[in-house]
Design a protein around this motif. Structure first.
Motif, short mmCIF file in Angstrom:
data_model
loop_
_atom_site.label_atom_id
_atom_site.label_comp_id
_atom_site.label_asym_id
_atom_site.label_seq_id
_atom_site.Cartn_x
_atom_site.Cartn_y
_atom_site.Cartn_z
N GLY A 27 67.94 7.69 68.62
CA GLY A 27 68.88 6.76 69.98
C GLY A 27 69.92 7.44 69.13
O GLY A 27 70.53 6.68 69.03
N ASN A 28 70.26 8.40 68.26
CA ASN A 28 72.19 8.59 67.72
C ASN A 28 73.00 9.42 69.07
O ASN A 28 72.80 9.92 69.01
CB ASN A 28 71.91 9.34 66.66
N THR A 29 72.68 8.32 69.75
CA THR A 29 73.83 9.00 70.69
C THR A 29 74.95 9.68 70.58
O THR A 29 75.60 10.65 70.96
CB THR A 29 73.74 7.64 72.23
N GLU A 30 75.82 9.01 69.75
CA GLU A 30 77.17 8.99 69.13
C GLU A 30 77.46 10.55 69.10
O GLU A 30 77.80 11.80 68.74
CB GLU A 30 77.63 8.52 68.98
N VAL A 31 76.34 10.42 68.15
CA VAL A 31 76.71 12.00 67.10
C VAL A 31 75.50 13.59 68.17
O VAL A 31 76.33 14.50 68.00
CB VAL A 31 76.07 11.90 66.14
N LEU A 32 74.47 13.30 68.56
CA LEU A 32 73.99 14.00 68.97
C LEU A 32 74.71 14.26 71.06
O LEU A 32 74.70 15.01 70.53
CB LEU A 32 72.59 13.19 70.48
N HIS A 59 60.98 7.57 73.04
CA HIS A 59 61.21 6.48 72.04
C HIS A 59 62.74 4.81 71.79
O HIS A 59 62.59 3.76 71.41
CB HIS A 59 62.03 7.32 70.55
N GLY A 60 61.96 5.11 73.53
CA GLY A 60 62.58 3.78 74.35
C GLY A 60 64.95 3.87 74.32
O GLY A 60 64.98 2.65 74.09
N HIS A 61 65.17 4.94 73.56
CA HIS A 61 66.87 5.01 73.76
C HIS A 61 67.03 5.59 74.89
O HIS A 61 67.97 6.77 75.17
CB HIS A 61 66.65 6.04 72.53
N GLY A 93 56.08 1.56 77.42
CA GLY A 93 56.96 0.45 78.48
C GLY A 93 58.25 -0.11 78.37
O GLY A 93 58.96 -1.09 78.31
N SER A 94 58.95 0.78 78.63
CA SER A 94 60.51 1.45 78.47
C SER A 94 61.01 0.90 79.92
O SER A 94 61.25 2.26 80.09
CB SER A 94 60.54 2.56 77.27
#
Length: 129
Positions: A27-32, A59-61, A93-94
């Motif tokens: 869930g590393n949104t900024e770098v991705l 993974h629920g991100h 369950g996200s």
């Protein structure tokens, strides 16, 4: 891997792909997002057919899922086992990921089992309403 085969990705490309999959999983949104803006494909898949959005959804991100969608990731891309990102999010369950995928046009009937079937199997029918 045959280093003389022009159709085989180089070790550097494989390492970058592995990093992108890890970023989605974590869930590393900024770098991705920086990699996506630099031209990394939003629909990149691994050897199992899991896409970046599949890993982020499972993974629920939700922020990572939204970023991938904003860069053109297909919310309906199934992996080699016929599983969809939406079914993965339902299984885990996200709720917020499920909603983000539905808002982006994810098909709840797609895949095997589908998101609807997964919700029924795991008593999460409320996620599909």
């Amino acid at each position: 891997m045959n280093p003389t085969d022009p159709h085989q990705p180089s070790e550097g490309v494989l390492a970058l792909a592995a990093k992108l999959f890890d970023l989605a999983r974590q869930g590393n949104t900024e770098v991705l997002t920086a990699y996506l803006q630099a031209g990394a494909p939003a629909d990149l898949t691994n050897e199992k057919g899991d896409s970046l959005i599949m890993l982020a959804a499972y993974h629920g991100h939700v922020d990572t899922v939204r970023a991938l969608l904003a860069h053109g990731a297909d919310p309906n891309r199934v992996n080699d086992r016929g599983q969809s990102p939406l079914a993965g999010a339902v299984f885990k369950g996200s709720n917020d990921v499920v909603q983000a995928l539905l808002d982006a046009g994810a098909n709840p009937q797609l895949g095997s089992p589908s998101a609807v079937e997964t919700a029924r199997m795991f008593g999460r029918s409320g996620l599909m309403n």
